[in-house]
Design an enzyme around this catalytic site. Structure first.
Site: not given
Length: 314
Positions: A14, A74, A93, A103, A115, A146, A163
């Site tokens: 979306f 996102l 995720t 990375g 996000a 989440y 770092q």
């Protein structure tokens, strides 16, 4: 932002698809990756013929080896229905995805925008929520995959920044709505619109007095783009959302008015850990980004309803 090469993870979702629209229109080389768990090729089908747009199936829990100047991360299912379906994968995720994108950013010296979400505030004790509020999150509840995944991703962003000197930007996104929302994402705007258009009962959880603030997608994307372009020493986090508050009953009544629906309301128990109030303090965004939402709820609901009419074939 000059003519740059930009990676958008979750780019067929979306928000990601609307972001890709803006970046492609601005002339950037855009690589959109998505594993299509909640994203859809339909959302970016109109971009596939563009010479500066590329779509690739990829899951951010696996490393990605590309050369880009900027990364918008996102990728993550963002609605309770989807993120609770496979909570372990949701956490992976958020966390593995952040590690892999960090990375990549470190290797190619890219600037990375994360996000994040208003869910990092949990069920807040302060109202509205400011960026210096640490939140009140249940670490072992059904929404924790989440909430805590996104909190950990923020931790990783700031640790890589401290770092390794990585250029990061963190935005905390509050409730956003608009065309291309998933019709079955379980969110209140899409739920109410689909139920109203079908003439079904509109489901209100609790007494309907809990509030949310709703930001139209175009406003949200504008805030993200402005954040990405801020000086390197400004990292956030910054709340991006609409501070206008509406109760669930007010939203239901407005949706029924705009759809001409004769649906009736039905009340069900409030889900576990569902926050009673969620509203951003956007003072920081106003001061640092010169940003504030411009689209009213009624004006934003009209194209959203038109979109869902098309999806439902009405």
């Amino acid at each position: 932002m000059d003519d740059t090469s930009i990676l958008v993870t979750g780019g067929a979702g979306f928000l990601g698809s609307h972001l890709c629209d803006r970046l492609v229109a601005a002339g950037h080389e855009v690589l959109c990756i998505d594993n299509f768990y909640t994203g859809s090729r339909r959302n970016v089908a109109h971009l596939l013929g563009k010479s500066n747009f590329e779509l690739s199936r990829h899951d951010v829990t696996f490393p990605l080896y590309v050369e880009v100047d900027r990364i918008f991360n996102l990728a993550c299912p963002a609605s309770p229905v989807h993120y609770q379906f496979d909570p372990v994968q949701t956490t992976k995720t958020s966390v593995h995805g952040a590690i892999n994108m960090l990375g990549l950013a470190k290797r190619v010296k890219a600037r990375l925008l994360q996000a994040s979400t208003s869910e990092v505030y949990g069920d807040p004790e302060i109202h509205p929520q400011r960026e210096d509020y640490w939140g009140r999150v249940n670490p072992i509840g059904p929404r924790s995959c989440y909430d805590e995944g996104k909190r950990c991703a923020e931790t990783l962003m700031f640790d890589y920044h401290r770092q390794h000197g990585l250029e990061i930007k963190v935005v905390r996104i509050f409730n956003t709505y608009g065309p291309r929302m998933h019709p079955n994402d379980g969110r209140v705007v899409s739920n109410f619109i689909v139920q109203a258009l079908k003439g079904e009962e509109i489901t209100i959880y609790g007494d309907g007095q809990q509030t949310r603030s709703f930001c139209y997608v175009d406003d949200l994307i504008e805030g993200m783009l402005r954040m990405m372009d801020t000086p390197a020493d400004f990292v956030g986090p910054v709340n991006i959302g609409n501070p206008g508050e509406f109760t669930m009953l007010e939203l239901a009544e407005l949706v029924m008015k705009l759809t001409g629906s004769r649906s009736t309301l039905t009340f069900k128990p409030l889900p576990a850990d569902d926050p009673k109030q969620r509203c951003p303090d956007i003072g920081l965004a106003q001061r640092t980004l010169g940003w504030a939402p411009t689209v009213s709820l009624e004006d934003g609901l009209k194209p959203t309803i038109a979109y869902f009419k098309g999806v439902l074939g009405l």
